[in-house]
Design a protein around this motif. Sequence first.
Motif, PDB file in Angstrom:
ATOM      1  N   THR A   3      15.219   4.859  48.825  1.00 49.81           N
ATOM      2  CA  THR A   3      13.647   5.117  49.282  1.00 49.81           C
ATOM      3  C   THR A   3      13.029   4.311  50.329  1.00 49.81           C
ATOM      4  OG1 THR A   3      13.246   5.344  46.634  1.00 49.81           O
ATOM      5  CG2 THR A   3      11.241   4.932  47.908  1.00 49.81           C
ATOM      6  N   LYS A   4      12.327   4.780  51.174  1.00 49.61           N
ATOM      7  CA  LYS A   4      11.670   4.078  52.365  1.00 49.61           C
ATOM      8  C   LYS A   4      10.097   3.807  51.862  1.00 49.61           C
ATOM      9  CE  LYS A   4      12.966   5.165  56.434  1.00 49.61           C
ATOM     10  NZ  LYS A   4      12.969   5.883  57.655  1.00 49.61           N
ATOM     11  N   VAL A   5       9.871   2.739  52.198  1.00 48.92           N
ATOM     12  CA  VAL A   5       8.287   2.382  52.145  1.00 48.92           C
ATOM     13  C   VAL A   5       7.900   1.807  53.541  1.00 48.92           C
ATOM     14  CG1 VAL A   5       8.114   1.798  49.689  1.00 48.92           C
ATOM     15  CG2 VAL A   5       8.627  -0.065  51.249  1.00 48.92           C
ATOM     16  N   GLU A  41      17.086   0.571  47.285  1.00 49.75           N
ATOM     17  CA  GLU A  41      17.217   1.200  45.998  1.00 49.75           C
ATOM     18  C   GLU A  41      15.598   0.544  45.236  1.00 49.75           C
ATOM     19  OE1 GLU A  41      18.858   3.532  44.419  1.00 49.75           O
ATOM     20  OE2 GLU A  41      20.223   3.978  45.997  1.00 49.75           O
ATOM     21  N   PRO A  42      14.756   1.173  44.524  1.00 51.55           N
ATOM     22  CA  PRO A  42      13.645   0.434  43.972  1.00 51.55           C
ATOM     23  C   PRO A  42      14.208  -0.352  42.880  1.00 51.55           C
ATOM     24  CG  PRO A  42      13.245   2.616  44.752  1.00 51.55           C
ATOM     25  CD  PRO A  42      14.572   2.496  44.954  1.00 51.55           C
ATOM     26  N   GLY A  46      10.470   0.784  39.613  1.00 50.79           N
ATOM     27  CA  GLY A  46      10.184   1.663  40.584  1.00 50.79           C
ATOM     28  C   GLY A  46       9.778   1.372  41.942  1.00 50.79           C
ATOM     29  N   MET A  47       9.837   0.135  42.204  1.00 50.51           N
ATOM     30  CA  MET A  47       9.249  -0.657  43.328  1.00 50.51           C
ATOM     31  C   MET A  47      10.244  -1.215  44.337  1.00 50.51           C
ATOM     32  SD  MET A  47       6.061  -3.291  43.678  1.00 50.51           S
ATOM     33  CE  MET A  47       4.846  -2.153  43.212  1.00 50.51           C
ATOM     34  N   LEU A  48      10.255  -0.726  45.489  1.00 46.35           N
ATOM     35  CA  LEU A  48      11.020  -1.267  46.410  1.00 46.35           C
ATOM     36  C   LEU A  48      10.586  -2.853  47.009  1.00 46.35           C
ATOM     37  CD1 LEU A  48      13.663  -1.334  48.344  1.00 46.35           C
ATOM     38  CD2 LEU A  48      12.387   0.015  49.824  1.00 46.35           C
TER      39      LEU A  48
END
Length: 140
Positions: A3-5, A41-42, A46-48
């Motif tokens: 995932t990317k934030v 990977e979060p 579910g948070m990175l």
Amino acid sequence: MLTKVSKEFKWEMSHRLPFHKGLCKNIHGHTYKLRLDLEGEPDMNGMLVDFYDMETIMRPIIDRLDHAFLCDSNDQIMLNFLKDNGFKYEVIPYTSTSENIVKYFAEKSIPEFKKFGIVSKIYIRLFETEDVFAEIFENL
């Protein structure tokens, strides 16, 4: 799943490029924009990385630069002028090209983002104007 934030920042800053053969050797400023992307990977929630944490790490760096003159440590003309007149400035050990400014942000922030342990890659994109940028990315 990777995932990317992302988070963006803006500030005003001036500089000059003493080596430049054109207008950029003069004092001038830009509205800078920085885009920070973190990939990994979060966690089990579910948070990175929390956007607040991204702000907490980047904001002090930006606050040092906002409405300041970014000055090469070898530019004695500007250093003397800035000191003698009480202006806000930040000294860096290289010229203030976009490539070096994004490097400055990487040097200041990457050690902090490594501490999260789940960030695998960082991208830092620095816009000097609306349509030109320099970018650094690094695997953590």
